[in-house]
Scaffold this motif. Structure first.
Motif, PDB file in Angstrom:
ATOM      1  N   GLU A  12       0.544 -10.863   4.940  1.00 35.78           N
ATOM      2  CA  GLU A  12       0.724 -12.282   5.226  1.00 35.78           C
ATOM      3  C   GLU A  12       0.408 -12.564   6.694  1.00 35.78           C
ATOM      4  OE1 GLU A  12       3.776 -15.320   3.546  1.00 35.78           O
ATOM      5  OE2 GLU A  12       4.658 -14.553   5.402  1.00 35.78           O
ATOM      6  N   ARG A  21      -2.555 -29.580   6.081  1.00 37.06           N
ATOM      7  CA  ARG A  21      -2.898 -28.651   5.006  1.00 37.06           C
ATOM      8  C   ARG A  21      -4.046 -27.760   5.455  1.00 37.06           C
ATOM      9  NH1 ARG A  21      -3.926 -30.415  -1.236  1.00 37.06           N
ATOM     10  NH2 ARG A  21      -1.653 -30.362  -1.182  1.00 37.06           N
ATOM     11  N   GLU A  62      -7.085 -25.544   4.231  1.00 38.74           N
ATOM     12  CA  GLU A  62      -7.996 -25.287   3.113  1.00 38.74           C
ATOM     13  C   GLU A  62      -8.784 -24.018   3.440  1.00 38.74           C
ATOM     14  OE1 GLU A  62     -11.822 -27.322   0.771  1.00 38.74           O
ATOM     15  OE2 GLU A  62     -10.969 -28.263   2.571  1.00 38.74           O
ATOM     16  N   GLN A 112      -8.473 -22.397  -1.628  1.00 40.94           N
ATOM     17  CA  GLN A 112      -7.014 -22.386  -1.706  1.00 40.94           C
ATOM     18  C   GLN A 112      -6.463 -23.379  -0.684  1.00 40.94           C
ATOM     19  OE1 GLN A 112      -6.849 -17.916  -1.193  1.00 40.94           O
ATOM     20  NE2 GLN A 112      -5.289 -18.121  -2.790  1.00 40.94           N
ATOM     21  N   TYR A 113      -5.356 -24.039  -1.062  1.00 42.47           N
ATOM     22  CA  TYR A 113      -4.752 -25.041  -0.191  1.00 42.47           C
ATOM     23  C   TYR A 113      -3.320 -24.633   0.131  1.00 42.47           C
ATOM     24  CZ  TYR A 113      -8.752 -27.939  -1.419  1.00 42.47           C
ATOM     25  OH  TYR A 113     -10.032 -28.416  -1.589  1.00 42.47           O
ATOM     26  N   VAL A 114      -3.000 -24.636   1.408  1.00 42.53           N
ATOM     27  CA  VAL A 114      -1.674 -24.223   1.858  1.00 42.53           C
ATOM     28  C   VAL A 114      -1.088 -25.340   2.717  1.00 42.53           C
ATOM     29  CG1 VAL A 114      -0.339 -22.473   3.092  1.00 42.53           C
ATOM     30  CG2 VAL A 114      -2.459 -21.815   1.904  1.00 42.53           C
ATOM     31  N   ASP A 115       0.068 -25.856   2.317  1.00 41.32           N
ATOM     32  CA  ASP A 115       0.728 -26.907   3.088  1.00 41.32           C
ATOM     33  C   ASP A 115       1.515 -26.294   4.235  1.00 41.32           C
ATOM     34  OD1 ASP A 115      -0.144 -29.075   1.540  1.00 41.32           O
ATOM     35  OD2 ASP A 115       1.391 -28.681   0.029  1.00 41.32           O
ATOM     36  N   ALA A 116       1.407 -26.908   5.397  1.00 44.35           N
ATOM     37  CA  ALA A 116       2.114 -26.421   6.584  1.00 44.35           C
ATOM     38  C   ALA A 116       3.384 -27.234   6.809  1.00 44.35           C
ATOM     39  CB  ALA A 116       1.215 -26.508   7.812  1.00 44.35           C
ATOM     40  N   ALA A 165       2.208 -22.174   8.595  1.00 45.85           N
ATOM     41  CA  ALA A 165       2.291 -21.726   7.202  1.00 45.85           C
ATOM     42  C   ALA A 165       1.873 -20.268   7.151  1.00 45.85           C
ATOM     43  CB  ALA A 165       1.394 -22.572   6.296  1.00 45.85           C
ATOM     44  N   HIS A 216      -0.051 -17.196   4.937  1.00 50.30           N
ATOM     45  CA  HIS A 216      -1.061 -17.035   3.883  1.00 50.30           C
ATOM     46  C   HIS A 216      -1.520 -15.582   3.840  1.00 50.30           C
ATOM     47  CE1 HIS A 216      -4.270 -18.007   1.111  1.00 50.30           C
ATOM     48  NE2 HIS A 216      -5.133 -17.397   1.906  1.00 50.30           N
TER      49      HIS A 216
END
Length: 255
Positions: A175, A195, A197, A207-211, A221, A223
């Motif tokens: 991570e 976010r 991307e 892939q989308y990761v919200d912060a 965030a 990932h």
């Protein structure tokens, strides 16, 4: 007699309530004074300089009326305009009087932009300045900026600033913390929707990761990158005031 006693008790009760109200007012006043304190950085950079001339960068850090002599972070970052991916970070010297300085020189003509990254009192701010070296923007730089003008993430709203703290190394299967600092008009940009991307160069899967906002203007965030290789990441920023910004970055993931 009984009536007089009740009158005295009533007067004492009113006096006690008034004293409590006064105390609350003073406490609220003190809290208000505490709340309006801001972390500010007066960033001084010459407007022009010659090639190979030593240039002093100076930041004066204050928190309210207090000179901040113990900032957690005070680094300068500079890059040739239009080429922020190839930036250089330099540590500052803490002069222990609220000022932080560093010296830098530039080996060719151009326009250079820079941040004064400052973290103190659990806040982060990064005022931005620019300097023209020699004859200014070269023809190569102008061509690059023209090309990037058609790319997303380069036509930013006035006063908006984004700094992605690119990790020193990213390993597949582990991570990685992704952190971006945002500001508007030299103040932390709070309460934004951020976010990440992320996609691999050779793949169409995004892939989308919200912060989450961990500090004022700081969004983070975690990932995990499944494979080694070259990746691209676009950071999307929106807020309720109609702001919509995005900027793309290149990432390398190793074993």
């Amino acid at each position: 007699m009984r009536k007089r006693i009740w009158t005295i008790l009533a007067v004492l009760a009113l006096a006690l309530l008034a004293a409590c109200g006064s105390g609350d007012t003073e406490q609220n006043s003190d809290n208000a004074e505490e709340e309006i304190k801001e972390l500010k950085v007066d960033f001084e950079v010459p407007k022009t300089a010659e090639v190979d001339e030593t240039v002093q960068l100076k930041a004066t850090v204050t928190y309210g009326d207090e000179k901040v002599k113990d900032a957690e972070e005070m680094e300068f970052e500079y890059w040739e305009k239009g080429n922020e991916d190839n930036s250089t970070m330099i540590e500052s010297t803490n002069n222990e009087d609220g000022t932080y300085t560093a010296e830098v020189s530039f080996d060719k003509d151009g326009v250079y932009e820079m941040y004064a990254h400052t973290t103190a009192r659990d806040m982060h701010t990064m005022p931005k300045k620019s300097i023209t070296i020699g004859d200014g923007e070269s023809s190569e730089q102008e061509d690059k900026n023209d090309d990037e003008g058609h790319d997303h993430g380069n036509n930013q709203a006035e006063g908006f600033g984004m700094h992605f703290a690119k990790p020193d190394s990213i390993k597949a299967g582990e991570e990685t913390d992704l952190t971006v600092h945002l500001q508007m008009a030299d103040n932390p940009l709070e309460n934004a929707n951020v976010r990440f991307e992320i996609w691999k160069d050779s793949s169409d899967k995004h892939q989308y990761v919200d912060a989450e906002e961990t500090k004022a203007g700081e969004y983070s965030a975690g990932h995990t990158f499944d494979e080694t290789g070259s990746y691209k990441m676009t950071i999307h920023v929106k807020n309720d005031d109609g702001l919509h910004e995005h900027q793309e970055f290149n990432l390398e993931v190793t074993e």
